[in-house]
Design a protein around this motif. Sequence first.
Motif, short mmCIF file in Angstrom:
data_model
loop_
_atom_site.label_atom_id
_atom_site.label_comp_id
_atom_site.label_asym_id
_atom_site.label_seq_id
_atom_site.Cartn_x
_atom_site.Cartn_y
_atom_site.Cartn_z
N SER A 6 -4.27 6.38 -7.94
CA SER A 6 -4.55 5.19 -7.14
C SER A 6 -3.27 4.58 -6.61
O SER A 6 -2.19 4.78 -7.16
N THR A 7 -3.43 3.87 -5.52
CA THR A 7 -2.34 3.11 -4.92
C THR A 7 -2.90 1.74 -4.53
O THR A 7 -4.11 1.59 -4.34
N PRO A 8 -2.05 0.72 -4.39
CA PRO A 8 -2.55 -0.60 -4.01
C PRO A 8 -3.21 -0.58 -2.63
O PRO A 8 -2.71 0.06 -1.70
N ARG A 21 9.73 3.46 1.92
CA ARG A 21 9.07 2.91 0.74
C ARG A 21 9.65 3.55 -0.51
O ARG A 21 9.98 4.75 -0.51
N THR A 22 9.80 2.77 -1.56
CA THR A 22 10.17 3.29 -2.87
C THR A 22 8.88 3.41 -3.67
O THR A 22 8.13 2.44 -3.79
N ILE A 23 8.65 4.59 -4.21
CA ILE A 23 7.40 4.89 -4.91
C ILE A 23 7.66 4.91 -6.41
O ILE A 23 8.65 5.49 -6.87
N GLU A 24 6.77 4.29 -7.16
CA GLU A 24 6.79 4.33 -8.62
C GLU A 24 5.54 5.06 -9.08
O GLU A 24 4.42 4.61 -8.81
N TRP A 82 10.53 7.36 -10.13
CA TRP A 82 10.83 6.60 -8.91
C TRP A 82 11.41 7.54 -7.87
O TRP A 82 12.26 8.37 -8.18
N PHE A 83 10.97 7.40 -6.62
CA PHE A 83 11.57 8.17 -5.53
C PHE A 83 11.34 7.43 -4.22
O PHE A 83 10.44 6.62 -4.09
N ASP A 84 12.22 7.71 -3.26
CA ASP A 84 12.16 7.07 -1.95
C ASP A 84 11.46 7.98 -0.95
O ASP A 84 11.61 9.21 -1.01
#
Length: 144
Positions: A31-33, A62-65, A128-130
């Motif tokens: 899921s994502t917001p 975007r930085t992804i967690e 974490w990755f960009d």
Amino acid sequence: YDLIPDGTPQAQFYSFALYELAFGSIMLNSSTPLGSGIKSYASKFAGGEIGLIVVNENDSHRTIEARGITSEHGVEVNGWLIEARSEESDDPLASDGLKFNGNVPLKFPLHSSYEPYTLEVSMGEALWFDMPPYSAAGLVAYES
């Protein structure tokens, strides 16, 4: 008209190549917001590795967690990224305007022609990755 030579891979080819590299045989919940412009698709490979496809539909970085991948073990992650060659492109997903892991793809097959990006994440930590604008990433997490 700009003619594209026969045999030139179109943008969809790169998406399928990414999916082939990073998506396993069993789909998992992901899921994502809402309204974030980020889409995610999680999977599991037969050997237990976790696959993740993430798409940034936004016109900015975007930085992804990614959480939950390291709940039981630390992981080593291989990653591949499809992005627009230029952020100012009129058509950022045109086949002649793409980069695969930072390279204009001229050699095939992609998985053996371009080294994956790599990350290491300790047990219990988030990954974490960009991601650049209008990009797609494929990641495979292996127990370390």
